[in-house]
Design a protein around this motif. Structure first.
Motif, short mmCIF file in Angstrom:
data_model
loop_
_atom_site.label_atom_id
_atom_site.label_comp_id
_atom_site.label_asym_id
_atom_site.label_seq_id
_atom_site.Cartn_x
_atom_site.Cartn_y
_atom_site.Cartn_z
N ALA A 178 0.85 -1.19 0.00
CA ALA A 178 0.00 0.00 0.00
C ALA A 178 0.88 1.24 0.00
CB ALA A 178 -0.90 -0.02 1.23
N PRO A 179 0.38 2.37 -0.49
CA PRO A 179 1.17 3.60 -0.46
C PRO A 179 1.40 4.04 0.98
CG PRO A 179 -1.10 4.06 -1.10
CD PRO A 179 -0.94 2.57 -1.11
N PRO A 180 2.47 4.76 1.23
CA PRO A 180 2.77 5.22 2.59
C PRO A 180 1.61 6.03 3.17
CG PRO A 180 4.64 5.59 1.14
CD PRO A 180 3.52 5.18 0.27
N GLU A 181 1.39 5.85 4.47
CA GLU A 181 0.31 6.53 5.19
C GLU A 181 0.89 7.61 6.09
OE1 GLU A 181 -3.03 6.14 5.54
OE2 GLU A 181 -3.56 4.21 4.63
N LEU A 182 0.44 8.86 5.85
CA LEU A 182 0.82 9.97 6.71
C LEU A 182 -0.38 10.31 7.61
CD1 LEU A 182 2.48 10.25 3.96
CD2 LEU A 182 2.84 12.61 4.64
N MET A 183 -0.10 10.67 8.85
CA MET A 183 -1.18 11.08 9.76
C MET A 183 -0.83 12.40 10.41
SD MET A 183 -3.14 9.14 12.92
CE MET A 183 -1.74 8.97 14.04
N GLY A 215 -8.66 14.46 13.91
CA GLY A 215 -8.89 15.50 14.92
C GLY A 215 -10.29 16.07 14.78
N ALA A 216 -10.73 16.74 15.82
CA ALA A 216 -12.08 17.28 15.83
C ALA A 216 -12.25 18.33 14.74
CB ALA A 216 -12.38 17.90 17.19
N THR A 217 -13.38 18.27 14.04
CA THR A 217 -13.66 19.22 12.96
C THR A 217 -14.66 20.29 13.38
OG1 THR A 217 -15.42 17.77 12.13
CG2 THR A 217 -13.22 17.48 11.18
N GLY A 218 -15.19 20.18 14.60
CA GLY A 218 -16.22 21.12 15.02
C GLY A 218 -15.76 22.22 15.95
N VAL A 219 -14.48 22.23 16.30
CA VAL A 219 -13.97 23.30 17.18
C VAL A 219 -14.04 24.64 16.47
CG1 VAL A 219 -11.98 24.12 18.50
CG2 VAL A 219 -12.47 21.67 18.38
N ASP A 220 -13.62 24.66 15.22
CA ASP A 220 -13.65 25.88 14.40
C ASP A 220 -14.20 25.48 13.02
OD1 ASP A 220 -13.15 28.14 12.83
OD2 ASP A 220 -11.32 28.63 13.92
N PRO A 221 -15.53 25.41 12.88
CA PRO A 221 -16.12 24.95 11.61
C PRO A 221 -15.68 25.77 10.40
CG PRO A 221 -17.78 25.00 13.35
CD PRO A 221 -16.56 25.67 13.90
N THR A 241 -8.00 12.43 3.93
CA THR A 241 -9.25 12.15 4.63
C THR A 241 -9.30 12.88 5.97
OG1 THR A 241 -9.30 9.94 3.65
CG2 THR A 241 -10.72 10.33 5.56
N LEU A 242 -10.42 13.53 6.25
CA LEU A 242 -10.67 14.10 7.56
C LEU A 242 -11.51 13.09 8.34
CD1 LEU A 242 -9.77 16.60 5.95
CD2 LEU A 242 -11.47 17.94 7.19
N THR A 243 -10.94 12.53 9.38
CA THR A 243 -11.60 11.43 10.08
C THR A 243 -12.44 11.88 11.26
OG1 THR A 243 -9.86 11.01 11.71
CG2 THR A 243 -9.59 10.01 9.53
N GLY A 244 -12.26 13.13 11.73
CA GLY A 244 -12.86 13.53 12.99
C GLY A 244 -11.99 13.07 14.15
N LEU A 251 -8.34 5.22 17.88
CA LEU A 251 -7.09 5.94 17.64
C LEU A 251 -5.93 4.97 17.49
CD1 LEU A 251 -5.52 8.53 17.34
CD2 LEU A 251 -5.42 8.71 19.84
N GLU A 252 -5.92 3.91 18.29
CA GLU A 252 -4.86 2.90 18.15
C GLU A 252 -4.86 2.29 16.75
OE1 GLU A 252 -2.20 1.86 19.98
OE2 GLU A 252 -2.69 3.69 21.10
N ALA A 253 -6.05 2.11 16.19
CA ALA A 253 -6.13 1.57 14.83
C ALA A 253 -5.51 2.53 13.82
CB ALA A 253 -7.59 1.28 14.47
N GLU A 254 -5.68 3.83 14.07
CA GLU A 254 -5.05 4.82 13.18
C GLU A 254 -3.53 4.75 13.32
OE1 GLU A 254 -6.47 6.62 10.97
OE2 GLU A 254 -8.56 6.27 11.49
N TRP A 255 -3.04 4.64 14.54
CA TRP A 255 -1.59 4.55 14.73
C TRP A 255 -1.03 3.30 14.03
CZ3 TRP A 255 1.43 8.30 15.71
CH2 TRP A 255 1.11 9.31 16.61
#
Length: 387
Positions: A178-183, A215-221, A241-244, A251-255
């Protein structure tokens, strides 16, 4: 038995400061301290008079119970008069500084000046100021003449990230990797500067990669809308992708799938996510000239976790941070510079030896990172030495 009270506020979204507070309390309790948590109401650091009155009452109650008080800086810097009055009455008030409220991006000049004046008064009035890095401590000396102790964040044991790169070249006929994943792990707010990140990614669209902004998307819409617009304008909607916000197992799955952490903030007192990346064996790109550079040096040879501290946790201004002589687990890039960030991405994406070196350095650091018990010990040492 040490009796402590942590006075904090109720934040709507996950943050590094909230994580620090939670882990610190757990470590203090594990070490035998009696710690209570008291959340005061209000929109800090701009709370209403009634909310500041609640804070004043909590500080007075802590004094009656013979408790030393740890106050989150978001609260303390919004109530300098209440902090000063409590200290004058005999309460030991220690401010836990995760960030300066005047550093929030996008503030009007008048509001920034008002916050700076309030935080200067609160920090000068406090019995003790505790911050997460020597960079933050030196900044307080430069800005306000306030000397601070350092209690560097710790880590918990976590599984190493598998990432996307196989340990050996794929066999003939097998599916390509798979292509490299940046977070990027940060709430979408101007100070975290995801716009610069997206603009840098647009410059390497010819290479294979995917990126997740966690990260949260609703702090500063409004700012989130700007970031989405940048992604669409660059033609990256299928790759960024914006995951929220994510916590716990999500989060562990993202890591687990991450190859590189990118922190594009304009300023950072430390950058706990960088330490979390190293705990997972993930290298990081961080903003130069901020406390995140210190986080990237965590666990380096001879540093004892984070270097530059005296045994009591205090940091003399100007103390340098030691780093390993070998390849570090990432790189510091000037903040707000999409061209420099893109050049770093291109080098990392096109140089397998560099990717291997960063990943190996990050994995090697995992076993030498400080635990939260070290943070708790540094906090207790600071409380024993009021400024």
């Amino acid at each position: 038995m040490t009796r402590l009270a942590l006075v904090t506020w109720t934040a709507r979204e996950p943050s590094g400061g909230n994580t620090f507070n939670r882990e610190l309390v757990d470590a203090l309790r594990a070490g035998g301290a009696d710690v209570t948590i008291r959340a005061v109401p209000g929109e800090w650091p701009t709370a209403a008079p009634a909310d500041r009155a609640v804070l004043a009452a909590e500080l007075a109650a802590a004094r009656a119970r013979d408790e030393t008080v740890l106050v989150d800086a978001i609260v303390a810097c919004g109530a300098p008069a209440e902090v000063g009055a409590a200290v004058a009455a005999g309460t030991t008030v220690a401010v836990l500084l995760h960030m300066l409220p005047s550093d929030v991006a996008g503030l009007a000049v008048a509001e920034r000046q008002r916050r700076a004046a309030a935080e200067a008064a609160a920090l000068r009035a406090a019995s003790v100021v505790i911050c997460p890095s020597s960079a933050a401590a030196e900044d307080l000396v430069r800005r306000y003449g306030v000397r601070a102790h350092v209690a560097a964040p710790g880590t918990r044991p976590v599984p190493p990230a598998a990432g996307t790169r196989p340990p050996a070249p794929p066999a003939v006929g097998t599916r390509p990797p798979a292509p490299p994943e940046l977070m990027a792990l940060a709430n979408l707010v101007p100070g975290k500067d995801q716009v610069t990140l997206v603009r840098a990614l647009a410059q390497v669209r010819d290479l294979a990669w995917t990126a997740r902004l966690v990260g949260a998307t609703g702090v500063d819409p409004a700012y989130t809308a700007v970031v989405r617009g940048e992604i669409a304008a660059a033609g990256l909607t299928d790759r960024v992708t914006l995951t929220g916000a994510k916590v716990g197992a999500a989060l562990e799955a993202e890591w687990a799938r991450t190859d590189l952490l990118v922190l594009s903030s304009r300023s950072e007192t430390f950058g706990l996510v960088v330490l979390e990346a190293l705990a997972h064996g993930v290298p990081a790109v961080v903003p130069a000239g901020t406390g995140a550079v210190e986080a990237l040096a965590s666990g380096s040879v001879g540093a004892g976790g984070l270097s530059g501290r005296a045994p009591d946790g205090a940091v003399p201004p100007g103390r340098a941070v030691a780093t390993d002589p070998a390849e570090p687990p990432g790189r510091a890039v000037p903040p707000g510079d999409p061209d420099a960030l893109a050049a770093t991405f291109r080098e990392w994406l096109t140089s397998p030896p560099l990717r291997d070196a960063w990943a190996a350095a990050a994995r090697e650091r995992r076993g030498r990172l400080p635990g939260w018990d070290v943070t708790a010990a540094q906090v207790l040492a600071a409380l024993a030495q009021p400024m």
